[in-house]
Motif scaffolding. Sequence first.
Motif, short mmCIF file in Angstrom:
data_model
loop_
_atom_site.label_atom_id
_atom_site.label_comp_id
_atom_site.label_asym_id
_atom_site.label_seq_id
_atom_site.Cartn_x
_atom_site.Cartn_y
_atom_site.Cartn_z
N UNK A 327 2.85 -2.06 6.31
CA UNK A 327 4.11 -2.71 5.95
C UNK A 327 4.28 -2.66 4.44
N UNK A 328 4.70 -3.78 3.89
CA UNK A 328 4.73 -3.86 2.43
C UNK A 328 3.28 -3.91 1.93
N UNK A 329 3.08 -3.63 0.66
CA UNK A 329 1.70 -3.54 0.17
C UNK A 329 1.63 -4.03 -1.26
N UNK A 330 0.50 -4.63 -1.58
CA UNK A 330 0.22 -5.03 -2.95
C UNK A 330 0.02 -3.78 -3.79
N UNK A 331 0.83 -3.57 -4.83
CA UNK A 331 0.67 -2.35 -5.63
C UNK A 331 -0.73 -2.14 -6.17
N UNK A 332 -1.43 -3.20 -6.52
CA UNK A 332 -2.79 -3.06 -7.02
C UNK A 332 -3.69 -2.42 -5.97
N UNK A 355 2.35 8.18 -5.87
CA UNK A 355 3.79 8.21 -5.63
C UNK A 355 4.23 6.97 -4.84
N UNK A 356 3.40 6.58 -3.87
CA UNK A 356 3.66 5.34 -3.12
C UNK A 356 3.64 4.15 -4.07
N UNK A 357 2.75 4.19 -5.04
CA UNK A 357 2.65 3.11 -6.01
C UNK A 357 3.96 2.99 -6.80
N UNK A 358 4.51 4.11 -7.19
CA UNK A 358 5.77 4.08 -7.94
C UNK A 358 6.85 3.39 -7.12
N UNK A 359 6.91 3.71 -5.83
CA UNK A 359 7.90 3.09 -4.95
C UNK A 359 7.67 1.60 -4.84
#
Length: 501
Positions: A327-332, A355-359
């Motif tokens: 689902x949603x995710x903690x960017x860290x 790239x997922x982190x950027x999103x």
Amino acid sequence: MDNRLSVPGTSLSAEPPPGRRRSSRWLRRVLVTALAGGVVAGAVLTLLPGERRPESGRAGALPAAGPQVRARAEARARAEALTAVTSGVPAALPQLTSLIGQQEERVRARPQDAKAWAVLGAAYVQRGSRTADAADYPRAERALRTSLQVRAERNTEALDGMAALALARRDFPAAKRYAEQALKAAPGRWSAYPPLIDAYDGLGDYEAARKNLDKLLGLRTGTAARPAVMARASAVYRDRGWREDAVAQLTDAAAAAQAPAEQAAYLAGLGRLAWERGDLDDALRHFEAALRLDRDQRAAQAGRGRTLAALGRPREAVAAYRAALAGEANPQDVLELGELYESLGQEADAEAQYEQLRTRVRRAVAGGVDEDLLIGRFEADHGDPWDAVERLQEEWRRQPGIEVADALGWALHRAGEDQEALTYATVATDKAKGGGVRSAPYTFHLGMIEGELERYGPARRHLQEALRINPHFSPLGVPEARRALAALGDVPEEPLPAEAP
């Protein structure tokens, strides 16, 4: 030599207080017994990924509950969530969702109910924090501001909510302002102190944080509140480098907590403390115990992944991280998985994570979250170090905590400005300046900076210290520290400065 994956131009976004009581032996026995059995204080066992539940009709399976039983259970769950949310204690995710639905109906029917609006806002904040979905934060802000519009005087519930929201968004000046207003409106309320302490920590005012903890510990709190108070004390002790005291307080908190979600949060915290001192077995045991109590405890899922990777079990580690990122995710956590892939030589998978982190970061920023610390860390190692420096310098001016000092020092090092970098790395690791926490990454950064400045004796000492604190602190940083130590070899200690005549 630094072998980290770097993609230029890919920015992520357009001393203990006197009289403190030691942990009681019976609480420790309760927790040790609970961990050995995989469950705490009689809470319902939830399963880790890959475990099987008893099938209906088999021995040990419970019969299906009827509608009235389910209704009573749901009402009880909402009541527990209401108590947790209004006191700032962790609540189970399904209970939060149920409570939000109930409060949404209540404010539609009674739009002048200031408390209902405040509870709704606080529940949004906690759900957003638990799921890493920053879209809940604008909803929370609208609900909390509506509550303050309906009743501006002595609306401590809404002020508490606004302080919690500001903390979730990493806005420490705002958190301090709202927490101080809440405390002024109703002096002596224990629940106003934890967000105020967190705000002072984020602003780098560790003396104020300690003084407010002393005030909190001096209050007469009820049985239900004591675990949260102990957990807050543990966090302050950890930041001051008092590891044993931090563990003792959080152990007691986990044993005394009355709800599974609250216990799980404290067990995850104990896992983190074990990880930070390099005790992998203890860390894994605590993370897994937390997940048995609350399978939605994402900090425990990510911690489990981090620990499994250090134990040399990368497939299981990736699966654990994936569970944390569902689902949603903690960017860290996204960044950590990317760096794990990179350490395994899976550069395509690593870049997909980045790239997922950027999103994820763009979504968080859209929800009002200050992600400049995380962006700075990413850019320093994988993007544009000067972008990191500019962001982190502004972050330091606004809220100068030791996390920012460490990140800014490292960014300056990566940008080639090692003399200035040393100033900030020293702040992050100098007890006299607030950096009492025993952090392997901070000490590693200091050692690498000193090495670049040809201060070889201190560099060797600090790199060795980082590996003593936690020999598994980073899948990319640990090999770099070992290479640097090998290059330094047997460096003689620098002579002490001569005494003045």
